[in-house]
Design a protein around this motif. Structure first.
Motif, PDB file in Angstrom:
ATOM      1  N   SER A  58       0.820  -1.212   0.000  1.00 36.73           N
ATOM      2  CA  SER A  58       0.000   0.000   0.000  1.00 36.73           C
ATOM      3  C   SER A  58       0.856   1.266   0.000  1.00 36.73           C
ATOM      4  N   TYR A 142      -2.916  -0.161   8.466  1.00 39.83           N
ATOM      5  CA  TYR A 142      -3.720  -1.008   7.574  1.00 39.83           C
ATOM      6  C   TYR A 142      -5.215  -0.812   7.817  1.00 39.83           C
ATOM      7  N   ALA A 145      -6.087   2.448   6.082  1.00 37.86           N
ATOM      8  CA  ALA A 145      -6.046   2.315   4.611  1.00 37.86           C
ATOM      9  C   ALA A 145      -7.226   1.507   4.096  1.00 37.86           C
ATOM     10  N   SER A 149     -10.358   2.784   1.579  1.00 34.82           N
ATOM     11  CA  SER A 149     -10.699   2.138   0.300  1.00 34.82           C
ATOM     12  C   SER A 149     -12.158   1.696   0.269  1.00 34.82           C
ATOM     13  N   SER A 206      -1.850  -6.710  -4.778  1.00 39.97           N
ATOM     14  CA  SER A 206      -1.040  -5.480  -4.768  1.00 39.97           C
ATOM     15  C   SER A 206      -0.638  -5.090  -6.189  1.00 39.97           C
ATOM     16  N   TYR A 209      -3.946  -3.452  -7.905  1.00 34.83           N
ATOM     17  CA  TYR A 209      -4.296  -2.048  -7.656  1.00 34.83           C
ATOM     18  C   TYR A 209      -3.179  -1.096  -8.062  1.00 34.83           C
ATOM     19  N   ASN A 315      -3.626   9.503  -1.292  1.00 33.97           N
ATOM     20  CA  ASN A 315      -3.753   8.095  -1.646  1.00 33.97           C
ATOM     21  C   ASN A 315      -4.298   8.076  -3.076  1.00 33.97           C
ATOM     22  N   ASN A 333      -9.949  -0.694  -5.412  1.00 35.89           N
ATOM     23  CA  ASN A 333     -10.125  -0.515  -3.967  1.00 35.89           C
ATOM     24  C   ASN A 333     -10.520  -1.807  -3.268  1.00 35.89           C
ATOM     25  N   ILE A 336      -7.369  -3.634  -2.729  1.00 32.80           N
ATOM     26  CA  ILE A 336      -6.624  -3.107  -1.578  1.00 32.80           C
ATOM     27  C   ILE A 336      -7.180  -3.702  -0.287  1.00 32.80           C
ATOM     28  N   LEU A 340      -5.207  -6.012   2.350  1.00 34.08           N
ATOM     29  CA  LEU A 340      -4.932  -5.555   3.717  1.00 34.08           C
ATOM     30  C   LEU A 340      -5.526  -6.476   4.775  1.00 34.08           C
TER      31      LEU A 340
END
Length: 486
Positions: A58, A142, A145, A149, A206, A209, A315, A333, A336, A340
């Motif tokens: 991220s 995390y 984040a 998202s 990862s 995104y 972001n 998103n 993500i 996470l």
């Protein structure tokens, strides 16, 4: 940050206490390594893949914002400098995998084993404290984040339905609570390290995104017909002079966070076969993976900055520079969030295991800690419920969720984490271990150069931490806990 291959961290608790049998090299039989373990099969390519998986996480999403603070000259230059420092200190760290002889010396299975072998027990405690505090911080980062998202998916759909007329302000709290509840359930799985597929899923997500972010940046530049940004970064006027300085410092922390993987380098090296020596293979792998990552980061960060200039969001995928195609943003998103959910567990499991092991050794008679209650599960083996594990892990998840709700600032938290973990784990310990192992004389020119590098990186870390903390202080002036909506 490099998250997913941190699964390797789990070996910290399995391997650090195993008794290895050092078999002389000429006795090594087929299929068994010189420490009596099954033969390692890793190559330059598998090690490179592990590092790339670990690093591209991220952290990539805040790079356009970081370059916007520094500008077209300083931004890419700083990124190259970080790449060089990380590569150089990683080569020093690779030499610490074996104590003594590079081919037949005693293996150190984890980062903390290497610290123990080279620097002694007191430094191990310091290293452990930094490592575990970093994990605690990552759990908070995390949670923030993931909630951002999830909110971005809700907002992009709301924008789409209202024809971009409704500002769609929503609170982050329900999303953080939802993420926390998911982690409460996942954290009760006792042996998470066996879920190897988690690393693969996280890696795929990862890349998904990051690639979508890159693609949208390219499309936006093509659409604008011009390249945004300036040589010196965000202009004074858009921000005050003090903000410009603090934000530039914070950008350093964000870039450091995006690159950090030293903490799992030794664990990755422990998968590599020899001959040639593991250190030689790992140095090649580090060069390949740092080059690939830097190229990828340059593309993502620079394309994001070229697309948005001074307005680059903190972001890239949730800052609402992009509105369409809204379904593509939703996919990015969602990727993500899935990443996470897994990455949180991958990072936190070593801390869970460490506390439980310590408690079991300290109070072996305590029924709460030692006793498992068997709960029958239809179609599956019975689940072993441990009351101490239930209470401690749930308490940890609840605490990180509440702190995230109090401080929901993605960029500042990422900057603090990058600054806090970068100097000790990426620079200080590798240089100290290498100096001890190679018996480099004090005040020799090599020793002075290494210490100068360490001090320079310490100054950068302190500046980055100061910038990020200043960012939090500025955010708190306009923020009401648990009430602010986006």
């Amino acid at each position: 940050m490099g998250e997913s291959a941190a699964t390797n961290n789990h070996h910290q608790h399995g391997q650090a206490f195993n008794i290895s049998v050092d078999v002389p090299p000429h006795f090594s039989s087929k299929g068994i390594d010189d420490d009596g373990r099954p033969q390692r099969t890793g190559t330059v390519w598998t090690a490179s893949a592990h590092v790339i998986t670990a690093v591209i996480g991220s952290g990539v999403l805040s790079l356009a914002w970081a370059i916007a603070q520094l500008g077209w000259i300083a931004g890419p230059t700083v990124m190259f400098l970080f790449a060089f420092v990380i590569y150089y200190t990683s080569t020093l760290l690779a030499d610490c995998y074996r104590s003594g002889d590079p081919l037949f010396g005693k293996r150190n299975y984890t980062y903390m084993d290497a610290v123990r072998s080279n620097l002694g027990e007191s430094k191990v405690k310091l290293c452990g404290l930094i490592q575990y505090m970093n994990i605690f911080g990552v759990a908070i980062g995390y949670t923030i984040a993931a909630s951002i998202s999830m909110m971005a998916i809700k907002r992009s759909n709301c924008f789409h339905e209202s024809g971009e007329k409704n500002p769609c302000h929503i609170s982050s709290n329900p999303y953080m609570i939802g993420f926390g509840i998911t982690q409460l359930l996942f954290s009760q799985i006792p042996d998470f390290d066996q879920i190897w597929w988690l690393s693969i899923v996280a890696a795929v997500m990862s890349f998904t995104y990051s690639s979508i972010g890159l693609g949208l940046g390219v499309a936006k530049v093509a659409d604008n017909g011009t390249i945004g940004g300036s040589f010196t970064g965000i202009s004074i006027g858009t921000v005050t002079q003090a903000q410009k300085i603090w934000r530039s410092f914070q950008a350093l922390g964000n870039i450091a966070f995006a690159y950090s993987f030293s903490i799992i380098l030794i664990e990755i090296q422990d998968t590599v076969k020899s001959p040639p020596s593991e250190a030689k293979t790992m140095k090649k792998a580090t060069l390949i993976s740092t080059s690939v990552t830097t190229l990828f980061y340059m593309l993502c960060g620079c394309m994001g900055y070229a697309a948005f200039g001074d307005r680059s969001p903190g972001n890239l995928l949730t800052g609402f520079g992009f509105y369409n195609p809204y379904w593509l943003l939703d996919i990015a998103n969602a990727a993500i969030v899935i990443h996470l959910v897994g990455a949180y567990q991958v990072y936190c499991q070593p801390l869970f295991a460490f506390v439980e092991k310590y408690a079991a050794e300290k109070w072996p008679e305590n029924k709460l800690i030692a006793k498992d209650i068997k709960i029958p599960v239809p179609f599956f083996p019975p689940y072993n419920l441990n009351l101490f594990r239930l209470a401690w892990r749930s308490g940890f998840v609840i605490l990180t969720t509440v702190i995230s709700m109090l401080l929901p600032f993605f960029n500042d938290v990422v900057g603090i984490l990058g600054a806090f973990g970068f100097w000790p784990l990426t620079v200080y310990f590798p240089i100290e271990m290498y100096t001890a192992q190679k018996k480099i004389e004090k005040w020799s020119s090599r020793w002075i150069c290494l210490q100068m590098l360490s001090v320079a990186c310490l100054i950068i870390s302190v500046a980055a931490a100061a910038g990020s903390i200043a960012g939090v202080v500025l955010d708190l002036k306009v923020y009401r806990p648990f009430k602010t909506s986006y």
